[in-house]
Design an enzyme around this catalytic site. Sequence first.
Site, PDB file in Angstrom:
ATOM      1  N   ALA A  73       0.803  -1.229   0.000  1.00 47.28           N
ATOM      2  CA  ALA A  73       0.000   0.000   0.000  1.00 47.28           C
ATOM      3  C   ALA A  73       0.843   1.292   0.000  1.00 47.28           C
ATOM      4  O   ALA A  73       0.607   2.185  -0.825  1.00 47.28           O
ATOM      5  CB  ALA A  73      -0.988  -0.032   1.166  1.00 47.28           C
TER       6      ALA A  73
ATOM      7  N   ARG B 235      -5.643   0.451  -8.124  1.00 48.60           N
ATOM      8  CA  ARG B 235      -5.894  -0.620  -7.135  1.00 48.60           C
ATOM      9  C   ARG B 235      -6.786  -0.032  -6.031  1.00 48.60           C
ATOM     10  O   ARG B 235      -6.428   0.981  -5.431  1.00 48.60           O
ATOM     11  CB  ARG B 235      -4.574  -1.170  -6.586  1.00 48.60           C
ATOM     12  CG  ARG B 235      -3.737  -1.854  -7.692  1.00 48.60           C
ATOM     13  CD  ARG B 235      -2.660  -2.744  -7.125  1.00 48.60           C
ATOM     14  NE  ARG B 235      -3.194  -3.884  -6.424  1.00 48.60           N
ATOM     15  CZ  ARG B 235      -2.464  -4.637  -5.579  1.00 48.60           C
ATOM     16  NH1 ARG B 235      -1.200  -4.344  -5.361  1.00 48.60           N
ATOM     17  NH2 ARG B 235      -3.007  -5.665  -4.972  1.00 48.60           N
TER      18      ARG B 235
ATOM     19  N   GLN C  67       4.011 -13.370  -2.369  1.00 48.81           N
ATOM     20  CA  GLN C  67       4.797 -12.239  -1.850  1.00 48.81           C
ATOM     21  C   GLN C  67       5.682 -12.672  -0.675  1.00 48.81           C
ATOM     22  O   GLN C  67       6.736 -12.078  -0.447  1.00 48.81           O
ATOM     23  CB  GLN C  67       3.875 -11.102  -1.396  1.00 48.81           C
ATOM     24  CG  GLN C  67       3.224 -10.310  -2.511  1.00 48.81           C
ATOM     25  CD  GLN C  67       1.876 -10.869  -2.896  1.00 48.81           C
ATOM     26  OE1 GLN C  67       1.603 -12.068  -2.753  1.00 48.81           O
ATOM     27  NE2 GLN C  67       1.010 -10.018  -3.398  1.00 48.81           N
TER      28      GLN C  67
ATOM     29  N   ASP D  70      -3.618  -2.936   4.353  1.00 51.26           N
ATOM     30  CA  ASP D  70      -3.874  -2.053   3.215  1.00 51.26           C
ATOM     31  C   ASP D  70      -4.863  -0.955   3.566  1.00 51.26           C
ATOM     32  O   ASP D  70      -4.791   0.156   3.048  1.00 51.26           O
ATOM     33  CB  ASP D  70      -4.355  -2.875   2.022  1.00 51.26           C
ATOM     34  CG  ASP D  70      -3.227  -3.770   1.567  1.00 51.26           C
ATOM     35  OD1 ASP D  70      -3.022  -4.826   2.189  1.00 51.26           O
ATOM     36  OD2 ASP D  70      -2.486  -3.366   0.649  1.00 51.26           O
TER      37      ASP D  70
ATOM     38  N   ASN E 279      -6.172  -6.775   4.754  1.00 53.65           N
ATOM     39  CA  ASN E 279      -4.787  -7.084   4.378  1.00 53.65           C
ATOM     40  C   ASN E 279      -4.828  -8.267   3.420  1.00 53.65           C
ATOM     41  O   ASN E 279      -5.901  -8.814   3.123  1.00 53.65           O
ATOM     42  CB  ASN E 279      -3.947  -7.392   5.624  1.00 53.65           C
ATOM     43  CG  ASN E 279      -2.459  -7.486   5.291  1.00 53.65           C
ATOM     44  OD1 ASN E 279      -1.913  -6.616   4.596  1.00 53.65           O
ATOM     45  ND2 ASN E 279      -1.783  -8.521   5.750  1.00 53.65           N
TER      46      ASN E 279
HETATM   47  O1  MRU Z   1      -1.305  -7.111  -3.243  1.00 55.15           O
HETATM   48  P1  MRU Z   1      -0.132  -6.499  -2.520  1.00 55.15           P
HETATM   49  O2  MRU Z   1       1.138  -7.271  -2.669  1.00 55.15           O
HETATM   50  O3  MRU Z   1       0.023  -5.040  -2.874  1.00 55.15           O
HETATM   51  O4  MRU Z   1      -0.558  -6.582  -0.989  1.00 55.15           O
HETATM   52  C1  MRU Z   1       0.292  -6.045  -0.012  1.00 55.15           C
HETATM   53  C2  MRU Z   1      -0.156  -6.313   1.365  1.00 55.15           C
HETATM   54  O5  MRU Z   1      -1.183  -6.913   1.590  1.00 55.15           O
HETATM   55  C3  MRU Z   1       0.676  -5.739   2.475  1.00 55.15           C
HETATM   56  O6  MRU Z   1       0.560  -6.527   3.629  1.00 55.15           O
HETATM   57  C4  MRU Z   1       0.194  -4.321   2.804  1.00 55.15           C
HETATM   58  O7  MRU Z   1       0.124  -3.528   1.667  1.00 55.15           O
HETATM   59  C5  MRU Z   1       1.031  -3.668   3.840  1.00 55.15           C
HETATM   60  S1  MRU Z   1       2.531  -3.039   3.194  1.00 55.15           S
HETATM   61  C6  MRU Z   1       3.251  -2.126   4.430  1.00 55.15           C
END
Ligand code: MRU
Length: 344
Positions: free
Chosen positions: A48, A89, A194, A235, A245
């Site tokens: 995010a 997004r 991830q 997020d 999240n």
């Molecule tokens: O789909 P993504 O990889 O953008 O999702 C990211 C997450 O869910 C993270 O846990 C969140 O953005 C926190 S980042 C400090």
Amino acid sequence: MRIEPLKWQDGKLKLLDQTKLPLEEVYLELSRYPQVIEAIKNMRVRGAPAIAVAAVYGLALAAQSVDANSQLEFRKRMKSISKEFAATRPTGHNLFYALKRMEVAIDKGSRIEGIRSSIFEEAGHIAQEVADVDWRVAQSGAELIEDGFTVLTHCNAGALATAGYGTVMGMIGEAYEQGKRIGVFVDETRPLLQGARLTAWELVYAGIPATLITDNMAGHFMKQGKIDCVVVGADRVAANGDVANKIGTYSVAVLARENSVPFYVTVPTSTIDLSLPSGEVIPIEERSSEEVTHIQDSHIAPDGVNVANPAFDVTPTRYLTAIITENGIVREPTEDKIRGLFSG
Ligand code: MRU
């Protein structure tokens, strides 16, 4: 050395293509704003806060190239580009927080050159603030990770996800630097991995002992008493403390409660959306079915099967032991306590 997933250099945005990690470290040089939109949508940059930083630099790129006959036309064009970024997004709040600030910057300055300067300046401020805030989150949260602890995390909330030090990884890194003997269990985090690709890579890079597990192993290790706490990013956090999240976070939170393992959520306050009363109204991004039917380039499911692919889930606030922010730690969060984070 700090991992830098994106940096502004010579009027261009250098961006580490996270879809290629950990096998290749490829930096893209983006000079046009639609390239940044593509990078956000296709998750070359993700997380995010990092999405927000990429977007504000994307607006800075646009400001360099947009031609207009009047200030009014320039501001109008920039705001319409800001809307294009807003449509990339939907779940992470940091993007909307940052674009709101950029729209204020677009309204400032006189003459087109003045507006451009105001845009560049605010983009730079927002990027710098992310790093400052991560540092404060790390300092405030590290105390929760005790010597000898094994932490479990889901997805990636490291430098790659924030373009700073990382929230979860900042906290873990700070505890490690303080000399605490710690270990980290990393959920691989299907569908886009991830955890396996990015968090594991960051931990190996930092020399912090890491154990990679598939998502369905978390409960087993909690039951065995191998996990001392769970720490995840978010997020978007609603006013009542419900947390959106990465998909799978909710299951981890329920398992943590069942096994009496503390469950911590680490966020910059820019992730908190006080305009939403609860997590039920947080928009949840649905992504393409190929992310589920494929792992990287391998097709793993039969053609014709139905697929669901929500990118995030919502964990009700009752599962949270605490929310950690740059303004302090909120234990057993309630709406009043969360609002208190913003009162000076
Ligand atoms: O789909 P993504 O990889 O953008 O999702 C990211 C997450 O869910 C993270 O846990 C969140 O953005 C926190 S980042 C400090």
